[in-house]
Scaffold this motif. Structure first.
Motif, PDB file in Angstrom:
ATOM      1  N   ARG A 207      -6.055  -8.616  -8.713  1.00  0.00           N
ATOM      2  CA  ARG A 207      -5.388  -9.733  -9.389  1.00  0.00           C
ATOM      3  C   ARG A 207      -4.961  -9.315 -10.804  1.00  0.00           C
ATOM      4  O   ARG A 207      -3.864  -9.650 -11.252  1.00  0.00           O
ATOM      5  N   GLU A 208      -5.841  -8.599 -11.478  1.00  0.00           N
ATOM      6  CA  GLU A 208      -5.510  -8.093 -12.811  1.00  0.00           C
ATOM      7  C   GLU A 208      -4.299  -7.163 -12.754  1.00  0.00           C
ATOM      8  O   GLU A 208      -3.399  -7.227 -13.604  1.00  0.00           O
ATOM      9  N   LEU A 209      -4.265  -6.313 -11.742  1.00  0.00           N
ATOM     10  CA  LEU A 209      -3.140  -5.381 -11.601  1.00  0.00           C
ATOM     11  C   LEU A 209      -1.850  -6.146 -11.296  1.00  0.00           C
ATOM     12  O   LEU A 209      -0.774  -5.803 -11.810  1.00  0.00           O
ATOM     13  N   THR A 210      -1.935  -7.184 -10.472  1.00  0.00           N
ATOM     14  CA  THR A 210      -0.762  -7.997 -10.164  1.00  0.00           C
ATOM     15  C   THR A 210      -0.185  -8.615 -11.430  1.00  0.00           C
ATOM     16  O   THR A 210       1.031  -8.579 -11.665  1.00  0.00           O
ATOM     17  N   ALA A 211      -1.053  -9.188 -12.252  1.00  0.00           N
ATOM     18  CA  ALA A 211      -0.598  -9.807 -13.503  1.00  0.00           C
ATOM     19  C   ALA A 211       0.049  -8.775 -14.413  1.00  0.00           C
ATOM     20  O   ALA A 211       1.077  -9.054 -15.061  1.00  0.00           O
ATOM     21  N   ARG A 212      -0.530  -7.577 -14.458  1.00  0.00           N
ATOM     22  CA  ARG A 212       0.013  -6.543 -15.323  1.00  0.00           C
ATOM     23  C   ARG A 212       1.379  -6.063 -14.818  1.00  0.00           C
ATOM     24  O   ARG A 212       2.314  -5.858 -15.612  1.00  0.00           O
ATOM     25  N   LYS A 213       1.499  -5.887 -13.502  1.00  0.00           N
ATOM     26  CA  LYS A 213       2.771  -5.442 -12.932  1.00  0.00           C
ATOM     27  C   LYS A 213       3.857  -6.503 -13.140  1.00  0.00           C
ATOM     28  O   LYS A 213       5.016  -6.175 -13.448  1.00  0.00           O
ATOM     29  N   LEU A 214       3.481  -7.782 -12.993  1.00  0.00           N
ATOM     30  CA  LEU A 214       4.457  -8.850 -13.180  1.00  0.00           C
ATOM     31  C   LEU A 214       4.901  -8.935 -14.637  1.00  0.00           C
ATOM     32  O   LEU A 214       6.099  -9.110 -14.929  1.00  0.00           O
ATOM     33  N   ALA A 215       3.960  -8.804 -15.556  1.00  0.00           N
ATOM     34  CA  ALA A 215       4.310  -8.849 -16.986  1.00  0.00           C
ATOM     35  C   ALA A 215       5.234  -7.696 -17.360  1.00  0.00           C
ATOM     36  O   ALA A 215       6.196  -7.872 -18.117  1.00  0.00           O
ATOM     37  N   GLU A 216       4.971  -6.520 -16.814  1.00  0.00           N
ATOM     38  CA  GLU A 216       5.821  -5.362 -17.085  1.00  0.00           C
ATOM     39  C   GLU A 216       7.218  -5.569 -16.519  1.00  0.00           C
ATOM     40  O   GLU A 216       8.231  -5.236 -17.149  1.00  0.00           O
ATOM     41  N   LEU A 217       7.273  -6.149 -15.310  1.00  0.00           N
ATOM     42  CA  LEU A 217       8.562  -6.413 -14.680  1.00  0.00           C
ATOM     43  C   LEU A 217       9.364  -7.435 -15.492  1.00  0.00           C
ATOM     44  O   LEU A 217      10.590  -7.296 -15.668  1.00  0.00           O
ATOM     45  N   VAL A 226       6.408 -13.233  -8.876  1.00  0.00           N
ATOM     46  CA  VAL A 226       5.469 -12.371  -8.152  1.00  0.00           C
ATOM     47  C   VAL A 226       6.088 -11.819  -6.876  1.00  0.00           C
ATOM     48  O   VAL A 226       5.695 -10.754  -6.384  1.00  0.00           O
ATOM     49  N   PHE A 227       7.109 -12.522  -6.334  1.00  0.00           N
ATOM     50  CA  PHE A 227       7.773 -12.046  -5.119  1.00  0.00           C
ATOM     51  C   PHE A 227       8.607 -10.791  -5.384  1.00  0.00           C
ATOM     52  O   PHE A 227       9.005 -10.105  -4.440  1.00  0.00           O
ATOM     53  N   ASP A 228       8.861 -10.502  -6.661  1.00  0.00           N
ATOM     54  CA  ASP A 228       9.626  -9.303  -7.007  1.00  0.00           C
ATOM     55  C   ASP A 228       8.736  -8.089  -7.269  1.00  0.00           C
ATOM     56  O   ASP A 228       9.238  -6.977  -7.436  1.00  0.00           O
ATOM     57  N   VAL A 229       7.441  -8.300  -7.334  1.00  0.00           N
ATOM     58  CA  VAL A 229       6.503  -7.201  -7.578  1.00  0.00           C
ATOM     59  C   VAL A 229       6.449  -6.302  -6.344  1.00  0.00           C
ATOM     60  O   VAL A 229       6.383  -6.790  -5.209  1.00  0.00           O
ATOM     61  N   THR A 230       6.466  -5.012  -6.557  1.00  0.00           N
ATOM     62  CA  THR A 230       6.382  -4.059  -5.452  1.00  0.00           C
ATOM     63  C   THR A 230       5.077  -3.270  -5.540  1.00  0.00           C
ATOM     64  O   THR A 230       4.495  -3.114  -6.611  1.00  0.00           O
ATOM     65  N   TRP A 231       4.666  -2.768  -4.380  1.00  0.00           N
ATOM     66  CA  TRP A 231       3.399  -2.050  -4.276  1.00  0.00           C
ATOM     67  C   TRP A 231       3.623  -0.715  -3.569  1.00  0.00           C
ATOM     68  O   TRP A 231       4.501  -0.595  -2.708  1.00  0.00           O
ATOM     69  N   ASP A 232       2.800   0.275  -3.919  1.00  0.00           N
ATOM     70  CA  ASP A 232       2.829   1.546  -3.201  1.00  0.00           C
ATOM     71  C   ASP A 232       1.397   2.009  -2.957  1.00  0.00           C
ATOM     72  O   ASP A 232       0.438   1.354  -3.381  1.00  0.00           O
ATOM     73  N   ARG A 233       1.259   3.116  -2.277  1.00  0.00           N
ATOM     74  CA  ARG A 233      -0.083   3.604  -1.898  1.00  0.00           C
ATOM     75  C   ARG A 233      -0.954   3.862  -3.125  1.00  0.00           C
ATOM     76  O   ARG A 233      -2.159   3.591  -3.118  1.00  0.00           O
ATOM     77  N   ALA A 234      -0.337   4.385  -4.178  1.00  0.00           N
ATOM     78  CA  ALA A 234      -1.110   4.699  -5.380  1.00  0.00           C
ATOM     79  C   ALA A 234      -1.725   3.448  -5.994  1.00  0.00           C
ATOM     80  O   ALA A 234      -2.814   3.498  -6.574  1.00  0.00           O
ATOM     81  N   ASP A 235      -1.036   2.312  -5.862  1.00  0.00           N
ATOM     82  CA  ASP A 235      -1.581   1.066  -6.397  1.00  0.00           C
ATOM     83  C   ASP A 235      -2.884   0.694  -5.710  1.00  0.00           C
ATOM     84  O   ASP A 235      -3.859   0.281  -6.356  1.00  0.00           O
ATOM     85  N   PHE A 236      -2.932   0.833  -4.408  1.00  0.00           N
ATOM     86  CA  PHE A 236      -4.138   0.448  -3.684  1.00  0.00           C
ATOM     87  C   PHE A 236      -5.265   1.450  -3.921  1.00  0.00           C
ATOM     88  O   PHE A 236      -6.444   1.067  -3.959  1.00  0.00           O
ATOM     89  N   ALA A 237      -4.920   2.716  -4.106  1.00  0.00           N
ATOM     90  CA  ALA A 237      -5.947   3.691  -4.484  1.00  0.00           C
ATOM     91  C   ALA A 237      -6.517   3.342  -5.850  1.00  0.00           C
ATOM     92  O   ALA A 237      -7.736   3.449  -6.079  1.00  0.00           O
ATOM     93  N   TRP A 270      -5.365  -5.844   2.517  1.00  0.00           N
ATOM     94  CA  TRP A 270      -4.252  -6.177   1.632  1.00  0.00           C
ATOM     95  C   TRP A 270      -3.180  -5.082   1.662  1.00  0.00           C
ATOM     96  O   TRP A 270      -1.977  -5.376   1.613  1.00  0.00           O
ATOM     97  N   GLU A 271      -3.600  -3.833   1.737  1.00  0.00           N
ATOM     98  CA  GLU A 271      -2.628  -2.746   1.827  1.00  0.00           C
ATOM     99  C   GLU A 271      -1.803  -2.882   3.102  1.00  0.00           C
ATOM    100  O   GLU A 271      -0.577  -2.696   3.099  1.00  0.00           O
ATOM    101  N   GLU A 272      -2.462  -3.234   4.199  1.00  0.00           N
ATOM    102  CA  GLU A 272      -1.755  -3.450   5.462  1.00  0.00           C
ATOM    103  C   GLU A 272      -0.778  -4.609   5.323  1.00  0.00           C
ATOM    104  O   GLU A 272       0.352  -4.557   5.841  1.00  0.00           O
ATOM    105  N   ARG A 273      -1.201  -5.646   4.627  1.00  0.00           N
ATOM    106  CA  ARG A 273      -0.359  -6.830   4.458  1.00  0.00           C
ATOM    107  C   ARG A 273       0.936  -6.495   3.697  1.00  0.00           C
ATOM    108  O   ARG A 273       2.009  -6.986   4.025  1.00  0.00           O
ATOM    109  N   TYR A 274       0.861  -5.638   2.681  1.00  0.00           N
ATOM    110  CA  TYR A 274       2.036  -5.334   1.867  1.00  0.00           C
ATOM    111  C   TYR A 274       2.826  -4.126   2.362  1.00  0.00           C
ATOM    112  O   TYR A 274       4.044  -4.075   2.198  1.00  0.00           O
ATOM    113  N   LEU A 275       2.144  -3.140   2.926  1.00  0.00           N
ATOM    114  CA  LEU A 275       2.815  -1.880   3.280  1.00  0.00           C
ATOM    115  C   LEU A 275       2.875  -1.633   4.786  1.00  0.00           C
ATOM    116  O   LEU A 275       3.425  -0.626   5.223  1.00  0.00           O
TER     117      LEU A 275
END
Length: 367
Positions: A207-217, A226-237, A270-275
């Motif tokens: 959740r903290e990472l989501t907020a940070r990614k959204l603020a940066e975007l 939040v629907f514009d936030v994207t995720w990759d494998r490194a994020d879940f690691a 969650w990784e399965e849900r997004y990727l």
């Protein structure tokens, strides 16, 4: 420091200790405040101290862990050396031959260094000192100064939790992980349980990472959601790495139960849900907590706080969590109904976890 090669000059304030080299022997099963007081007493009176950790192999706390815990606890006294040796010989204080066997283990740990004082909180301390031609120093034999023993800790760790050092607590703590789909009350439940048991909880790093990614975007695109936030494998690691680091830090200061809002196994979902799939590295990071609490989505309103985007997927997520947890070998309790009913169910499950106690293999005892 090697062996007992420490002089009085290495002591704080130039103090001249009365003994050159003190010996402390024990199983430290597990180390507790009484053990630390004994070692500290030796450290104040000796130029060098060797602590020999000598359990049998039948015991259920690894020798290396005990050595590491004691080294950490006494890192401020560098003239205290902690070494470990397994001692599987029988215990018979009346048999000189058995004494010889045990002393052989201790001498091997000492590396040939002589000792001139043996510090002990046990009745056998005087005989052990005699066999090393050393002065016996008895410390708190009746356990009045520090009323605790290894036997007491193993029988009831909760009652003696305050007498255990941070790494021992982290090893013993029972981790309870709360998982569930979006807006099903995982954070509310973890916080409520931590308050109920007056212990720590670990918030969700994702959740903290989501907020940070959204603020940066939004710095580039102010209208982004939040629907514009994207995720990759490194994020879940990163989520797994940071979540586990926070969990391990909290375990050192936690009470007997530690409540965690998600873990690596949940992160894989969650990784399965997004990727579309989960990575091998995230799955490999999964640990084995003592209990999972799964928050059901039924009859739980979806609260859109600006960081959630999966109301339409809550039923699917709940089903995936059920499937994922079913084969993990950890007990799972589902939480349904209003918050009060869920909390009551969770408390009952956690109380049962505490009531089950901790299982320790018996040490070798006198014949």
């Amino acid at each position: 420091m090697t062996g007992a090669a420490v002089t009085a000059a290495g002591q704080p304030g130039g103090r001249r200790p009365e003994f050159r080299h003190g010996l402390v022997v024990g199983k430290f099963y597990p180390p507790h405040a009484g053990h630390h007081a004994l070692i500290e007493a030796a450290a104040t009176r000796c130029a060098a101290v060797t602590v020999v950790v000598a359990p049998s192999r039948r015991e259920s706390i690894p020798l290396a862990d005990r050595v590491d815990w004691l080294r950490e606890a006494h890192a401020a006294t560098p003239w205290v050396r902690v070494v470990g040796r397994y001692d599987d010989h029988p215990v018979d204080y009346a048999d000189p031959a058995v004494w010889d066997l045990h002393c052989g283990v201790f001498r091997d740990a000492l590396g040939g260094e002589p000792v001139d004082a043996v510090f002990s909180s046990e009745a056998y301390g005087a005989e052990l000192a005699r066999r090393f031609d050393a002065v016996p120093v008895c410390v708190d034999l009746d356990r009045r100064a520090v009323p605790v023993s290894g036997t007491a800790v193993r029988a009831d760790p909760v009652a003696h939790w305050h007498r255990l050092s941070p790494p021992v607590r982290a090893w013993l703590v029972r981790r309870v992980v709360v998982v569930g789909a979006e807006s099903t009350g995982t954070t509310t439940m973890a916080e409520a349980l931590a308050a109920h048991y007056r212990t720590a909880y670990v918030p969700e790093y994702g959740r903290e990472l989501t907020a940070r990614k959204l603020a940066e975007l939004r710095r580039r695109r102010p209208a982004a959601t939040v629907f514009d936030v994207t995720w990759d494998r490194a994020d879940f690691a990163e989520v797994v790495r940071e979540q586990q680091a926070a969990e391990d830090a909290a375990a050192r200061v936690s009470g007997p139960l530690l409540f965690c809002d998600t873990d690596a196994r949940a992160t894989a979902v969650w990784e399965e849900r997004y990727l579309g799939s989960s990575s091998a590295s995230v799955r490999a990071a999964a640990r084995r907590p003592a209990l999972y609490l799964l928050t059901d989505h039924e009859r739980v309103p979806f609260a859109d706080d600006g960081l959630r985007d999966g109301e339409h997927l809550r039923a699917w997520m709940t089903g995936r969590f059920r499937m994922e947890l079913a084969g993990c070998g950890v007990p799972v309790v589902e939480l349904r109904g209003p918050h009060a009913a869920r909390l009551a169910t969770a408390v009952a499950a956690c109380d049962a976890l505490l009531a089950a106690g901790w299982q320790f293999a018996d040490p070798l005892l006198p014949a």
